[in-house]
Design a protein around this motif. Sequence first.
Motif, PDB file in Angstrom:
ATOM      1  N   GLY B   5      -0.730  -0.699   1.351  1.00 63.01           N
ATOM      2  CA  GLY B   5      -1.448  -0.018   2.416  1.00 63.01           C
ATOM      3  C   GLY B   5      -1.401   1.476   2.220  1.00 63.01           C
ATOM      4  N   THR B   6      -2.534   2.104   2.278  1.00 61.77           N
ATOM      5  CA  THR B   6      -2.546   3.554   2.169  1.00 61.77           C
ATOM      6  C   THR B   6      -3.368   4.161   3.277  1.00 61.77           C
ATOM      7  N   LEU B   7      -4.108   3.344   3.977  1.00 66.95           N
ATOM      8  CA  LEU B   7      -4.992   3.867   5.005  1.00 66.95           C
ATOM      9  C   LEU B   7      -4.509   3.420   6.365  1.00 66.95           C
ATOM     10  N   GLY B   8      -4.673   4.272   7.312  1.00 64.38           N
ATOM     11  CA  GLY B   8      -4.474   3.838   8.677  1.00 64.38           C
ATOM     12  C   GLY B   8      -5.719   3.126   9.164  1.00 64.38           C
ATOM     13  N   ALA B   9      -5.688   2.674  10.406  1.00 65.23           N
ATOM     14  CA  ALA B   9      -6.868   2.009  10.947  1.00 65.23           C
ATOM     15  C   ALA B   9      -8.000   3.014  11.062  1.00 65.23           C
ATOM     16  N   ARG B  10      -9.151   2.583  10.655  1.00 68.08           N
ATOM     17  CA  ARG B  10     -10.345   3.418  10.775  1.00 68.08           C
ATOM     18  C   ARG B  10     -11.476   2.580  11.297  1.00 68.08           C
ATOM     19  N   GLY B  11     -12.493   3.220  11.743  1.00 70.18           N
ATOM     20  CA  GLY B  11     -13.701   2.506  12.135  1.00 70.18           C
ATOM     21  C   GLY B  11     -13.365   1.341  13.043  1.00 70.18           C
ATOM     22  N   ARG B 217      -3.593  -1.013  -5.261  1.00 70.16           N
ATOM     23  CA  ARG B 217      -4.516  -1.045  -4.122  1.00 70.16           C
ATOM     24  C   ARG B 217      -5.613  -2.051  -4.385  1.00 70.16           C
ATOM     25  N   VAL B 218      -6.015  -2.756  -3.351  1.00 68.69           N
ATOM     26  CA  VAL B 218      -7.066  -3.758  -3.487  1.00 68.69           C
ATOM     27  C   VAL B 218      -8.182  -3.429  -2.500  1.00 68.69           C
ATOM     28  N   VAL B 219      -9.347  -3.138  -3.025  1.00 70.08           N
ATOM     29  CA  VAL B 219     -10.489  -2.799  -2.176  1.00 70.08           C
ATOM     30  C   VAL B 219     -11.516  -3.924  -2.293  1.00 70.08           C
ATOM     31  N   VAL B 220     -11.900  -4.478  -1.151  1.00 68.34           N
ATOM     32  CA  VAL B 220     -12.781  -5.636  -1.140  1.00 68.34           C
ATOM     33  C   VAL B 220     -14.082  -5.298  -0.437  1.00 68.34           C
ATOM     34  N   LEU B 244      -2.321  -8.501   0.679  1.00 67.30           N
ATOM     35  CA  LEU B 244      -2.667  -7.921  -0.621  1.00 67.30           C
ATOM     36  C   LEU B 244      -3.741  -6.841  -0.504  1.00 67.30           C
ATOM     37  N   VAL B 245      -4.451  -6.858   0.601  1.00 64.42           N
ATOM     38  CA  VAL B 245      -5.698  -6.087   0.668  1.00 64.42           C
ATOM     39  C   VAL B 245      -5.482  -4.741   1.348  1.00 64.42           C
ATOM     40  N   THR B 246      -5.951  -3.693   0.688  1.00 59.87           N
ATOM     41  CA  THR B 246      -5.812  -2.340   1.214  1.00 59.87           C
ATOM     42  C   THR B 246      -6.956  -1.990   2.162  1.00 59.87           C
ATOM     43  N   ALA B 247      -8.172  -2.323   1.752  1.00 58.08           N
ATOM     44  CA  ALA B 247      -9.338  -1.912   2.536  1.00 58.08           C
ATOM     45  C   ALA B 247     -10.467  -2.917   2.353  1.00 58.08           C
ATOM     46  N   VAL B 248     -11.241  -3.080   3.407  1.00 59.89           N
ATOM     47  CA  VAL B 248     -12.411  -3.960   3.381  1.00 59.89           C
ATOM     48  C   VAL B 248     -13.634  -3.142   3.779  1.00 59.89           C
TER      49      VAL B 248
END
Lengths: 294, 319
Positions: B5-11, B217-220, B244-248
């Motif tokens: 995880g590298t991002l906080g909650a967004r959007g 990091r895993v970007v989907v 496993l997932v960093t960002a969607v």
Amino acid sequence: MNAASTWTTAELQAIILARELADGEVGIVGTASDVQVAACNLARAMHAPSLSWVSGPLGTVNADAGALLPTADARLIRHAEAVVDLSVMIDVIDWRPGFFDFAILGAMQVDRHGNLNTVVIGDHARPKVRGPGVIGTSPLAAFAKHFFVLLARHDRQNLVERVDFISAVGHYRGGSSRASELGLETEGPRLVVTPLAVLDFHPVTRSMQLRSVHPGVSVAEVVARTGFVLDVPPDVATTPPPTVRELAVLRRCVDRTGILRRGRSDTRSQRLGDRPARPMSAGTTHTRTKPCRT
Amino acid sequence: MNPHGTLGARGAGPAAESEGTVGRPLSVRRRKVVTLDDAVRLVEDGATVGLGGWIFYNTPMALVRALARAGRRDLTLVPAPGSIGPDLLIGAGSVSRVFCVFITFEHLGFAPNFRRRSESGALQVLEMDGPGLAAGLRAAADGLPYVPIFDVGTDLPRVNPEWYRPLPAVDGRRLLAVPPIRLDVVLVHAQQADEYGNAQLLGGAFFDPLLAMAARRVVVSVDRLVPTRTIRRVPERTKLPSYLVTAVVECPRGAHPTGSHTLYDPDEGHLRAYVEAGTRPDAYEKYLDRYVRVGEERYRELVRRGARRARTGCEGDER
């Protein structure tokens, strides 16, 4: 045997390969493999009902849609008996010796000893032609109990004395070098099926020799269009043409949308071996396969 | 702390609904939905980037186009067997090294930009085979210094000695050591995910799970976001679980012009036109102008229009 009258090169190649597949064998087919899939499903429909074939990309087993679909198309899943994810299949594709009985491999170049090249023509650092790469052909050539080579062209550019890059090893330097120098216990390449002929390997020298010429092709033409001095035994046979039954099962049960039939079927284009292009969305409308009757 | 995880909650999406049997949570679960631009910020210049999918399927094309548009430079690319995914990034000048296991447009021809830049020497090609890629990714996923493979007599160790290192033979079998291929980030395309990053592959999984395990990091990208209750209906389809997932990123038709399993087929007309454009640098610049630099919204519009034209029987191969 009742010979059929017209067929395409792709159909003939599928039928030749199907005849070579034995009941009970387990084989693997890679990506972009219409002829290979047709050969496996034709063999299963004709004489090898216990044969299993795996799609390398998808991991489907015995996918039989009645029509030819790309081996990475998810529709195959609905027509398969099993699906094993690639992350599991790589154990037996990339590591385990002797798991598969056969593989059917293509190449940009094949040499006298059946070594394959799918990487570069010319020097690797500054290639004349940059090809697609190796993918799983290297372990399959080494560890499938035997393999077949399927070529869409037959000319002096792709049948060469020595490949520019060994991406999958055949009989290596000939003779017993595959076993003695590389320690490989499997048979290696058994047959090379081209648009003109079927070739195999001399039992001692392991150099490629002419086994049969396809109907309408002369020995001289094959020799002239091969980039090395081809061993020509005194009595070269003609490849047995497709029987009416083989062609009927192929067209009605295996390739109902005519992927292999597309392209012109006159003798000359058959011999030049222009493989018809497949539309990637073909075969999308068919429904479940009905039991095949011919 | 989640290493992925590298991002906080967004959007922020809709208010958290009750999930599973836990009842109302005491705190709020982290959402991973980000915009395309945010996702691209997870890929830095010089990064080692994995690409998922398989040749004409499940390629994260919206992310690829966004990376090219953002002008990312000096990437080391580790693509699963691919076509336009790796080729577009190479053609846009974003890639300095590529681990090549298989890059091709199959019956449509060679990958044009990969071919041109390899032949000119502008692109460094680390030649790999299936075992090399699988072993390198497994070494990274497992935290091992290397994973052994058999030496099967190819020329790969000669041209790529760093990644095919000789080991002592065992029982007469020649072995090679493949060191870890550690990915800074991997881009994959899945058909659907929930806002927490549970990503489902509705057809084949290909190398995606292994690539994800080997990545920091895993970007989907997904064709659609779905509620978690939809995910829970077929949890066996969740090949990339939330942890496993960093960002969607929600990208309808985000794999186009490759196909997205069970949702749409490869667009052969577009792929064919791409190969043709890619063989000439000036034509390729026009392709980038028309389809990449315009932004994803405009791209989708162009594709929709193309599909409509095809339906009315004018041109194109899309049904």
